[in-house]
Design a protein around this motif. Structure first.
Motif, PDB file in Angstrom:
ATOM      1  N   LEU A 114       0.862  -1.178   0.000  1.00  0.00           N
ATOM      2  CA  LEU A 114       0.000   0.000   0.000  1.00  0.00           C
ATOM      3  C   LEU A 114       0.897   1.226   0.000  1.00  0.00           C
ATOM      4  CD1 LEU A 114      -2.549  -0.874   2.870  1.00  0.00           C
ATOM      5  CD2 LEU A 114      -2.688  -1.492   0.452  1.00  0.00           C
ATOM      6  N   VAL A 115       0.660   2.129  -0.935  1.00  0.00           N
ATOM      7  CA  VAL A 115       1.435   3.366  -1.015  1.00  0.00           C
ATOM      8  C   VAL A 115       0.507   4.523  -0.665  1.00  0.00           C
ATOM      9  CG1 VAL A 115       2.809   4.885  -2.478  1.00  0.00           C
ATOM     10  CG2 VAL A 115       2.958   2.397  -2.777  1.00  0.00           C
ATOM     11  N   PHE A 116       0.858   5.272   0.368  1.00  0.00           N
ATOM     12  CA  PHE A 116       0.044   6.395   0.834  1.00  0.00           C
ATOM     13  C   PHE A 116       0.705   7.715   0.448  1.00  0.00           C
ATOM     14  CE2 PHE A 116      -1.512   3.070   3.660  1.00  0.00           C
ATOM     15  CZ  PHE A 116      -2.879   3.335   3.685  1.00  0.00           C
ATOM     16  N   LEU A 117      -0.067   8.584  -0.206  1.00  0.00           N
ATOM     17  CA  LEU A 117       0.441   9.876  -0.680  1.00  0.00           C
ATOM     18  C   LEU A 117      -0.309  11.000   0.048  1.00  0.00           C
ATOM     19  CD1 LEU A 117       0.480   9.053  -4.507  1.00  0.00           C
ATOM     20  CD2 LEU A 117       2.299   8.668  -2.816  1.00  0.00           C
ATOM     21  N   HIS A 118       0.433  11.821   0.756  1.00  0.00           N
ATOM     22  CA  HIS A 118      -0.154  12.857   1.606  1.00  0.00           C
ATOM     23  C   HIS A 118      -0.610  14.070   0.800  1.00  0.00           C
ATOM     24  CE1 HIS A 118       3.457  15.292   1.086  1.00  0.00           C
ATOM     25  NE2 HIS A 118       4.180  14.208   1.313  1.00  0.00           N
ATOM     26  N   GLY A 119      -1.253  14.998   1.496  1.00  0.00           N
ATOM     27  CA  GLY A 119      -1.759  16.211   0.874  1.00  0.00           C
ATOM     28  C   GLY A 119      -0.730  17.331   0.839  1.00  0.00           C
ATOM     29  N   ALA A 120      -1.162  18.467   0.326  1.00  0.00           N
ATOM     30  CA  ALA A 120      -0.276  19.623   0.150  1.00  0.00           C
ATOM     31  C   ALA A 120       0.218  20.153   1.484  1.00  0.00           C
ATOM     32  CB  ALA A 120      -1.013  20.738  -0.607  1.00  0.00           C
ATOM     33  N   TRP A 121       1.502  20.449   1.527  1.00  0.00           N
ATOM     34  CA  TRP A 121       2.214  21.095   2.634  1.00  0.00           C
ATOM     35  C   TRP A 121       2.447  20.197   3.850  1.00  0.00           C
ATOM     36  CZ3 TRP A 121      -1.876  24.389   0.639  1.00  0.00           C
ATOM     37  CH2 TRP A 121      -1.398  25.321  -0.299  1.00  0.00           C
ATOM     38  N   VAL A 122       1.802  19.038   3.915  1.00  0.00           N
ATOM     39  CA  VAL A 122       2.026  18.159   5.061  1.00  0.00           C
ATOM     40  C   VAL A 122       3.089  17.116   4.696  1.00  0.00           C
ATOM     41  CG1 VAL A 122      -0.224  18.602   6.082  1.00  0.00           C
ATOM     42  CG2 VAL A 122       0.018  16.710   4.468  1.00  0.00           C
ATOM     43  N   ASP A 123       3.114  15.984   5.368  1.00  0.00           N
ATOM     44  CA  ASP A 123       4.149  14.990   5.101  1.00  0.00           C
ATOM     45  C   ASP A 123       3.611  13.590   5.385  1.00  0.00           C
ATOM     46  OD1 ASP A 123       4.128  14.754   7.879  1.00  0.00           O
ATOM     47  OD2 ASP A 123       6.047  15.784   8.173  1.00  0.00           O
ATOM     48  N   ARG A 124       4.507  12.615   5.349  1.00  0.00           N
ATOM     49  CA  ARG A 124       4.107  11.212   5.473  1.00  0.00           C
ATOM     50  C   ARG A 124       3.406  10.922   6.796  1.00  0.00           C
ATOM     51  NH1 ARG A 124       9.169  12.012   6.858  1.00  0.00           N
ATOM     52  NH2 ARG A 124      10.098  10.885   8.614  1.00  0.00           N
ATOM     53  N   HIS A 125       3.672  11.722   7.824  1.00  0.00           N
ATOM     54  CA  HIS A 125       3.068  11.478   9.134  1.00  0.00           C
ATOM     55  C   HIS A 125       1.553  11.676   9.117  1.00  0.00           C
ATOM     56  CE1 HIS A 125       7.009  11.049  10.832  1.00  0.00           C
ATOM     57  NE2 HIS A 125       7.362  12.253  10.443  1.00  0.00           N
ATOM     58  N   GLN A 126       1.037  12.283   8.069  1.00  0.00           N
ATOM     59  CA  GLN A 126      -0.413  12.410   7.937  1.00  0.00           C
ATOM     60  C   GLN A 126      -1.096  11.043   8.033  1.00  0.00           C
ATOM     61  OE1 GLN A 126      -2.155  13.618   4.012  1.00  0.00           O
ATOM     62  NE2 GLN A 126      -3.200  15.168   5.246  1.00  0.00           N
ATOM     63  N   TRP A 127      -0.405  10.003   7.586  1.00  0.00           N
ATOM     64  CA  TRP A 127      -1.007   8.679   7.488  1.00  0.00           C
ATOM     65  C   TRP A 127      -0.744   7.808   8.722  1.00  0.00           C
ATOM     66  CZ3 TRP A 127      -4.609   8.356   4.088  1.00  0.00           C
ATOM     67  CH2 TRP A 127      -4.525   9.089   2.904  1.00  0.00           C
ATOM     68  N   ALA A 128      -0.264   8.376   9.808  1.00  0.00           N
ATOM     69  CA  ALA A 128       0.102   7.573  10.982  1.00  0.00           C
ATOM     70  C   ALA A 128      -1.019   6.643  11.453  1.00  0.00           C
ATOM     71  CB  ALA A 128       0.566   8.478  12.126  1.00  0.00           C
ATOM     72  N   PRO A 129      -2.281   7.094  11.559  1.00  0.00           N
ATOM     73  CA  PRO A 129      -3.325   6.170  12.036  1.00  0.00           C
ATOM     74  C   PRO A 129      -3.527   4.977  11.110  1.00  0.00           C
ATOM     75  CG  PRO A 129      -4.086   8.457  12.150  1.00  0.00           C
ATOM     76  CD  PRO A 129      -2.826   8.459  11.347  1.00  0.00           C
ATOM     77  N   GLN A 130      -3.436   5.210   9.786  1.00  0.00           N
ATOM     78  CA  GLN A 130      -3.647   4.130   8.838  1.00  0.00           C
ATOM     79  C   GLN A 130      -2.449   3.171   8.813  1.00  0.00           C
ATOM     80  OE1 GLN A 130      -4.548   7.528   7.970  1.00  0.00           O
ATOM     81  NE2 GLN A 130      -6.497   6.812   8.805  1.00  0.00           N
ATOM     82  N   VAL A 131      -1.244   3.699   8.978  1.00  0.00           N
ATOM     83  CA  VAL A 131      -0.060   2.836   9.056  1.00  0.00           C
ATOM     84  C   VAL A 131      -0.173   1.910  10.256  1.00  0.00           C
ATOM     85  CG1 VAL A 131       2.439   2.782   9.381  1.00  0.00           C
ATOM     86  CG2 VAL A 131       1.434   4.475   7.842  1.00  0.00           C
ATOM     87  N   ASP A 132      -0.545   2.456  11.404  1.00  0.00           N
ATOM     88  CA  ASP A 132      -0.675   1.642  12.613  1.00  0.00           C
ATOM     89  C   ASP A 132      -1.717   0.540  12.431  1.00  0.00           C
ATOM     90  OD1 ASP A 132       1.246   3.115  13.929  1.00  0.00           O
ATOM     91  OD2 ASP A 132      -0.189   4.385  14.995  1.00  0.00           O
ATOM     92  N   ALA A 185       5.027  -4.547  -6.887  1.00  0.00           N
ATOM     93  CA  ALA A 185       4.209  -4.983  -8.015  1.00  0.00           C
ATOM     94  C   ALA A 185       2.747  -4.653  -7.730  1.00  0.00           C
ATOM     95  CB  ALA A 185       4.379  -6.486  -8.235  1.00  0.00           C
ATOM     96  N   SER A 186       2.177  -3.825  -8.571  1.00  0.00           N
ATOM     97  CA  SER A 186       0.744  -3.502  -8.496  1.00  0.00           C
ATOM     98  C   SER A 186       0.278  -3.112  -7.100  1.00  0.00           C
ATOM     99  CB  SER A 186      -0.082  -4.693  -9.003  1.00  0.00           C
ATOM    100  OG  SER A 186       0.240  -4.999 -10.329  1.00  0.00           O
ATOM    101  N   PRO A 187       0.831  -2.067  -6.527  1.00  0.00           N
ATOM    102  CA  PRO A 187       0.352  -1.633  -5.205  1.00  0.00           C
ATOM    103  C   PRO A 187      -1.046  -1.036  -5.272  1.00  0.00           C
ATOM    104  CG  PRO A 187       1.801   0.015  -6.141  1.00  0.00           C
ATOM    105  CD  PRO A 187       1.845  -1.158  -7.078  1.00  0.00           C
ATOM    106  N   VAL A 188      -1.685  -0.977  -4.128  1.00  0.00           N
ATOM    107  CA  VAL A 188      -2.850  -0.126  -3.961  1.00  0.00           C
ATOM    108  C   VAL A 188      -2.321   1.255  -3.579  1.00  0.00           C
ATOM    109  CG1 VAL A 188      -4.943   0.311  -2.614  1.00  0.00           C
ATOM    110  CG2 VAL A 188      -4.301  -2.039  -3.216  1.00  0.00           C
ATOM    111  N   VAL A 189      -2.778   2.274  -4.273  1.00  0.00           N
ATOM    112  CA  VAL A 189      -2.283   3.631  -4.037  1.00  0.00           C
ATOM    113  C   VAL A 189      -3.413   4.470  -3.444  1.00  0.00           C
ATOM    114  CG1 VAL A 189      -1.242   5.689  -5.064  1.00  0.00           C
ATOM    115  CG2 VAL A 189      -0.637   3.418  -5.934  1.00  0.00           C
ATOM    116  N   CYS A 190      -3.132   5.082  -2.323  1.00  0.00           N
ATOM    117  CA  CYS A 190      -4.116   5.897  -1.611  1.00  0.00           C
ATOM    118  C   CYS A 190      -3.570   7.309  -1.465  1.00  0.00           C
ATOM    119  CB  CYS A 190      -4.400   5.283  -0.244  1.00  0.00           C
ATOM    120  SG  CYS A 190      -5.560   6.233   0.767  1.00  0.00           S
ATOM    121  N   GLY A 191      -4.279   8.284  -2.012  1.00  0.00           N
ATOM    122  CA  GLY A 191      -3.841   9.670  -1.918  1.00  0.00           C
ATOM    123  C   GLY A 191      -4.935  10.558  -1.371  1.00  0.00           C
TER     124      GLY A 191
END
Length: 274
Positions: free
Chosen positions: A22-40, A84-90
């Motif tokens: 799973l590849v998570f892409l954050h929003g404008a001006w923020v960073d990868r930590h935006q996805w902390a709840p989903q990573v956990d 290979a063929s990830p699910v991409v969430c942005g």
């Protein structure tokens, strides 16, 4: 945190867990930590990859960039990690990048999640020239340089929320995180992101053939909700879920409901090897 050098930039990223990627892409001006709840929540079942997009967080940029350039960075990262063929969430801008990646790299994506995202920016209907005239970038750039990014963004946010009520985030911690990320940007870095977010011509999303989940908060701005309804009709395999008690940063406002919708989509609609 690992890094990858791509076309004049260093892309920093983290990976956690094992399984289907799973590849998570954050929003404008923020960073990868935006996805902390989903990573956990998901790292016990999936390999979760969270990059800082070009010009954000710990990643660098050697000049201007756009969604196409950021999507190419994502492709390079997938190559580097052998995904290979990830699910991409942005989310938001990350959703625009996810759209571009899926369109530019057909066959490389097994599923797509577009959260609080849009087809075009500004998210209003009409010809390109009309939208450019109604929402010119020059005044925004002048004010951001004069006042500073934080003051300009808060002024813009105040106008939106005066018109429609709470929008950016209902959760105070989520709101504070987003505003602190904006404050971390210098004026020129902030303005590069504005340019990167501007999408003049809506992409032809009817070409997307993978299962797609559209998510947005119930307090999302009306033009974004309208674009999501259009995207639901346009993308052949799309479904749409409204996240209750959530604004633009829906994954942080209501991580439980957001996570349930995401997990359901992964279980029911995305085919991954056992």
């Amino acid at each position: 945190m690992a890094s990858l050098d791509v076309d004049g930039a260093t892309i920093r990223y983290e990976t956690r867990g094992s399984g289907w990627p799973l590849v998570f892409l954050h929003g404008a001006w923020v960073d990868r930590h935006q996805w902390a709840p989903q990573v956990d929540r998901l790292a016990d079942e999936f390999e979760v990859v969270t990059p800082d997009l070009r010009g954000h967080g710990a990643s660098t940029a050697d000049g201007g960039y756009d969604a196409e350039r950021m999507a190419a960075d994502v492709a390079a990262l997938c190559d580097e990690l052998g995904l290979a063929s990830p699910v991409v969430c942005g989310l938001s801008m990350g959703g625009v990048v996810a759209q571009q990646f899926a369109l530019a790299e057909p066959g490389r994506v097994s599923g797509l999640v577009l959260a609080n995202s849009v087809r075009s920016v500004p998210p209003v209907p009409g010809p390109e020239a009309v939208r450019r005239a109604l929402f010119p970038t020059a005044p925004a750039k002048l004010l951001a340089r004069t006042w500073g990014p934080g003051a300009y963004f808060r002024w813009l946010l105040s106008g939106i929320e005066t018109a429609q009520g709470p929008w950016l985030a209902l959760d105070e911690d989520a709101r504070t995180y987003a505003l602190e990320c904006v404050d971390d940007h210098g004026a020129e870095e902030f303005l590069r992101v504005i340019d990167a977010c501007y999408v003049d011509r809506p992409r032809d999303l009817s070409a997307l053939s993978v299962p797609t989940l559209l998510l947005h908060g119930d307090h999302e701005a009306a033009p974004v909700r309208a674009q999501n309804r259009t995207m639901e009709r346009t993308i052949p395999a799309a479904s749409r879920t409204v996240v209750p008690d959530a604004g633009h940063v829906a994954n942080r406002d209501n991580p439980s409901a957001f996570g349930d919708a995401l997990a359901g989509f992964l279980d029911e609609r995305v085919t991954v090897p056992a």
